[in-house]
Scaffold this active site. Structure first.
Site, short mmCIF file in Angstrom:
data_model
loop_
_atom_site.label_atom_id
_atom_site.label_comp_id
_atom_site.label_asym_id
_atom_site.label_seq_id
_atom_site.Cartn_x
_atom_site.Cartn_y
_atom_site.Cartn_z
N CYS A 57 0.82 -1.21 0.00
CA CYS A 57 0.00 0.00 0.00
C CYS A 57 0.86 1.27 0.00
O CYS A 57 1.57 1.54 -0.94
CB CYS A 57 -0.98 -0.06 1.18
SG CYS A 57 -2.42 1.01 1.02
N HIS A 58 0.82 2.05 1.08
CA HIS A 58 1.62 3.27 1.19
C HIS A 58 3.02 3.01 1.74
O HIS A 58 3.86 3.91 1.74
CB HIS A 58 0.90 4.29 2.09
CG HIS A 58 -0.28 4.93 1.46
ND1 HIS A 58 -1.51 4.30 1.40
CD2 HIS A 58 -0.43 6.12 0.85
CE1 HIS A 58 -2.37 5.10 0.79
NE2 HIS A 58 -1.74 6.21 0.44
#
Length: 178
Positions: free
Chosen positions: A110-111
């Site tokens: 994800c991030h």
């Protein structure tokens, strides 16, 4: 299952996407791996769902500075707030850089690839991440792909990246298969 691995999941104590820490920890343990959760503060992890709604609290096994390596895999869960704080934490960055320098695996979802950028290990890698992180990855010298789980062995170490919680099954399978 591949050989049993010593795995550390590194998170901050707030803002981690619940599924991205709970599922890897639970499933990798169920597969027989030695998994610990560590935070720089040693505090438990208050997770969120969708970066907004409070979710479960995940127990921390150890303060990051007290974690005894080496680790076969460092796993970095996402969540915007967690990943933003983790990339600013020198101890987290140093662990990721050391892991790569020593030829051992890192997995980020994800991030969390933001941490790879700040650790100086994204250049020359092929990876994926959350949509809003992809321009940052390109600017850091990475080749960006849109795949559920990308395994890259360039630069002498293995990197596994995934885009979001929907990719967790493939992400976990790639970690297990190392």
């Amino acid at each position: 299952m591949a050989d049993t691995k010593k795995i550390i999941i590194v998170s901050t104590d707030f803002g981690t996407e619940q599924a991205e820490i709970v599922q890897p920890a639970d499933k990798l343990r169920a597969l027989g791996h030695d998994v610990i959760v560590a935070t720089p503060t040693g505090e438990d992890v208050q997770t969120l769902e969708g970066d907004r709604d409070p979710a479960s609290v995940v127990p921390t096994d150890v303060r990051l500075s007290e974690a005894v390596g080496p680790f076969d895999v460092v796993v970095l869960p996402g969540g915007t707030l967690n990943s933003d704080a983790a990339r600013m934490d020198e101890e987290v960055r140093n662990l990721v850089k050391q892991q790569a320098d020593e030829g051992r695996a890192v997995a980020a979802i994800c991030h969390a690839p933001w941490v790879l950028i700040e650790s100086g290990v994204a250049d020359g890698k092929t990876m994926t991440g959350y949509d809003s992180v992809r321009t940052d990855l390109r600017n850091a010298g990475a080749t960006v792909v849109d795949e559920s789980a990308k395994v890259c062995t360039a630069n002498g170490w293995t990197l596994i990246t995934s885009r979001n919680p929907r990719d967790l099954d493939d992400f976990i399978r790639a970690i297990d298969g190392l």
